[in-house]
Design an enzyme around this catalytic site. Structure first.
Site, mmCIF file in Angstrom:
data_model
loop_
_atom_site.group_PDB
_atom_site.id
_atom_site.type_symbol
_atom_site.label_atom_id
_atom_site.label_comp_id
_atom_site.label_asym_id
_atom_site.label_seq_id
_atom_site.Cartn_x
_atom_site.Cartn_y
_atom_site.Cartn_z
ATOM 1 N N ARG A 288 -28.961 28.351 -16.568
ATOM 2 C CA ARG A 288 -28.978 26.910 -16.282
ATOM 3 C C ARG A 288 -29.418 26.646 -14.838
ATOM 4 O O ARG A 288 -30.039 25.611 -14.558
ATOM 5 C CB ARG A 288 -27.613 26.272 -16.554
ATOM 6 C CG ARG A 288 -26.473 26.892 -15.765
ATOM 7 C CD ARG A 288 -25.146 26.227 -16.074
ATOM 8 N NE ARG A 288 -24.042 26.964 -15.456
ATOM 9 C CZ ARG A 288 -22.886 26.413 -15.127
ATOM 10 N NH1 ARG A 288 -22.678 25.123 -15.341
ATOM 11 N NH2 ARG A 288 -21.935 27.140 -14.595
ATOM 12 N N SER B 92 -23.015 20.575 -14.336
ATOM 13 C CA SER B 92 -23.154 21.610 -15.362
ATOM 14 C C SER B 92 -24.611 21.940 -15.659
ATOM 15 O O SER B 92 -24.950 23.079 -15.963
ATOM 16 C CB SER B 92 -22.457 21.168 -16.658
ATOM 17 O OG SER B 92 -21.066 21.068 -16.476
ATOM 18 N N GLU C 130 -25.427 10.005 -25.302
ATOM 19 C CA GLU C 130 -26.573 10.887 -25.495
ATOM 20 C C GLU C 130 -27.667 10.276 -26.370
ATOM 21 O O GLU C 130 -28.858 10.484 -26.119
ATOM 22 C CB GLU C 130 -26.112 12.219 -26.093
ATOM 23 C CG GLU C 130 -25.233 13.042 -25.168
ATOM 24 C CD GLU C 130 -23.768 12.692 -25.225
ATOM 25 O OE1 GLU C 130 -22.958 13.394 -24.581
ATOM 26 O OE2 GLU C 130 -23.409 11.712 -25.934
ATOM 27 N N PHE D 141 -24.546 18.626 -27.657
ATOM 28 C CA PHE D 141 -24.784 17.185 -27.564
ATOM 29 C C PHE D 141 -26.278 16.854 -27.494
ATOM 30 O O PHE D 141 -26.671 15.709 -27.713
ATOM 31 C CB PHE D 141 -24.062 16.612 -26.339
ATOM 32 C CG PHE D 141 -22.624 17.032 -26.240
ATOM 33 C CD1 PHE D 141 -21.837 17.138 -27.375
ATOM 34 C CD2 PHE D 141 -22.066 17.343 -25.010
ATOM 35 C CE1 PHE D 141 -20.513 17.536 -27.288
ATOM 36 C CE2 PHE D 141 -20.729 17.749 -24.920
ATOM 37 C CZ PHE D 141 -19.949 17.842 -26.063
ATOM 38 N N HIS E 138 -25.408 25.532 -21.956
ATOM 39 C CA HIS E 138 -24.136 25.921 -22.590
ATOM 40 C C HIS E 138 -24.298 26.186 -24.084
ATOM 41 O O HIS E 138 -23.454 25.827 -24.894
ATOM 42 C CB HIS E 138 -23.063 24.855 -22.348
ATOM 43 C CG HIS E 138 -22.648 24.719 -20.916
ATOM 44 N ND1 HIS E 138 -23.538 24.426 -19.900
ATOM 45 C CD2 HIS E 138 -21.429 24.816 -20.326
ATOM 46 C CE1 HIS E 138 -22.881 24.352 -18.746
ATOM 47 N NE2 HIS E 138 -21.605 24.601 -18.966
ATOM 48 N N ASP F 22 -14.438 26.792 -23.711
ATOM 49 C CA ASP F 22 -14.439 25.428 -24.263
ATOM 50 C C ASP F 22 -14.346 25.404 -25.786
ATOM 51 O O ASP F 22 -14.018 24.380 -26.378
ATOM 52 C CB ASP F 22 -15.685 24.664 -23.813
ATOM 53 C CG ASP F 22 -15.622 24.279 -22.342
ATOM 54 O OD1 ASP F 22 -14.618 24.625 -21.685
ATOM 55 O OD2 ASP F 22 -16.563 23.642 -21.858
ATOM 56 N N ARG G 57 -24.645 29.174 -19.886
ATOM 57 C CA ARG G 57 -23.672 28.990 -18.804
ATOM 58 C C ARG G 57 -23.392 30.240 -17.971
ATOM 59 O O ARG G 57 -23.277 30.150 -16.752
ATOM 60 C CB ARG G 57 -22.366 28.476 -19.413
ATOM 61 C CG ARG G 57 -21.255 28.279 -18.406
ATOM 62 C CD ARG G 57 -19.948 27.966 -19.131
ATOM 63 N NE ARG G 57 -18.949 27.359 -18.252
ATOM 64 C CZ ARG G 57 -17.741 26.998 -18.650
ATOM 65 N NH1 ARG G 57 -17.390 27.178 -19.925
ATOM 66 N NH2 ARG G 57 -16.891 26.449 -17.817
#
Length: 319
Positions: free
Chosen positions: A15, A42, A63, A88, A114, A122, A172
């Site tokens: 990322r 993030s 989104e 998302f 991610h 998560d 991530r």
């Protein structure tokens, strides 16, 4: 661990490769704009926001609206890069992507962090493992899944110059940086990383390094592996696939994704139509993820070097 043919001096998250690539793309092309759904940190989009505040749009946790805004911006000649988690970026907004972006070939770059189980703690609600399948099914969509920081940065720059919708997938955790910093990223062009003769491993994303480590183990066992980095899942490099499998006669595909719909299925489709060959999948077998460290989850779901070695030994017996 056996000695690999690739070395690394540091680990960085892919990322961050996107974030640094986006900043550089923004400096080179004033049509580049960024949109983020409340995940600037993030997605590593903070440097772009600071450098180009008038070209950055914080959409909030909305989104679907972000995708609509991005599609509209292309009509004014902008090159929008949207940023949020892969879950998302796809599952939550599939209708908007299909109707407003893919159908009309809008020049939107859907940048998704991610992805996969390496999101870690998560858990399943955030760890999408179906996104590659969803996106590669869409007509007009290009699907890219780079393997390390350098390749992700290079891919981000390459898609800036590519006309049309793109899904760029990254992750991530910090992973080895083992590809060249000055590499030229060619969309749709696979990279042969190791030459071999007994089996072909087609790997993508975080699984490329796992395949590098698996090759070292297999080499010590006397098995010659041809390792090919499939960073572009659509359009697929059919020529590279067929040339390799004609030589080795069997295939292992390795990906941080569901077995259904991902790289393995894309390769299997090519082989079924043109060169039927034994194939084993290293992928998540029809399960949701769960909470845990990236390393724990990669091992539990069969996505590490050890499982690639087992798949290779199994497929060679089927030749």
């Amino acid at each position: 661990m056996a000695e690999t043919k690739f070395t690394f001096t540091e680990k960085k998250d892919t990322r961050s490769g996107f974030g640094d690539g986006l900043l550089e793309a923004g400096k080179k092309n004033d049509k580049v704009v960024g949109l983020c759904a409340d995940l600037i940190g993030s997605l590593k989009m903070g440097a772009f926001q600071k450098e180009f505040p008038d070209r950055f749009f914080q959409t909030g946790i909305a989104e679907a609206n972000m995708m609509g805004l991005a599609a509209g911006m292309t009509i004014g000649g902008k090159i929008p890069f949207t940023g949020t988690f892969a879950n998302f970026s796809t599952g939550r907004v599939y209708d908007q992507i299909r109707q407003s972006i893919a159908y009309s070939e809008k020049d939107v770059k859907i940048c998704a962090s991610h992805a996969g189980v390496t999101l870690g703690e998560d858990g399943a609600t955030h760890q999408i493992l179906e996104d590659v399948g969803m996106m590669r099914m869409l007509p007009n969509m290009t699907v890219i899944n780079p393997c390390d920081y350098n390749q992700t940065k290079a891919a981000t720059l390459a898609i800036t110059d590519h006309e049309g919708p793109v899904y760029l997938r990254f992750g991530r955790p910090k992973v080895p940086v083992f590809t060249p910093a000055d590499q030229k990223f060619e969309i749709g062009k696979a990279i042969k990383m190791i030459e071999g003769s007994d089996v072909t491993i087609f790997a993508t994303g975080h699984l490329v390094w796992e395949a590098v480590e698996a090759e070292a183990i297999l080499r010590e066992k006397g098995i010659s592996v041809e390792l090919i980095n499939i960073h572009t899942i659509k359009p697929l490099d059919v020529k590279a696939i067929l040339e390799s499998v004609k030589k080795t006669g069997c295939v292992v595909t390795a990906e941080e994704h569901q077995k259904n719909g991902g790289l393995g299925d894309a390769v299997a489709q090519v082989l079924t139509e043109q060169l039927p060959s034994p194939q084993e999948y290293v992928a998540v077998n029809d399960k949701f993820g769960e909470s845990g460290t990236p390393a724990e989850l990669m091992k539990k779901y069969g996505l590490d070097a050890e499982h690639i070695v087992s798949a290779v030994e199994k497929v060679i017996k089927r030749k």
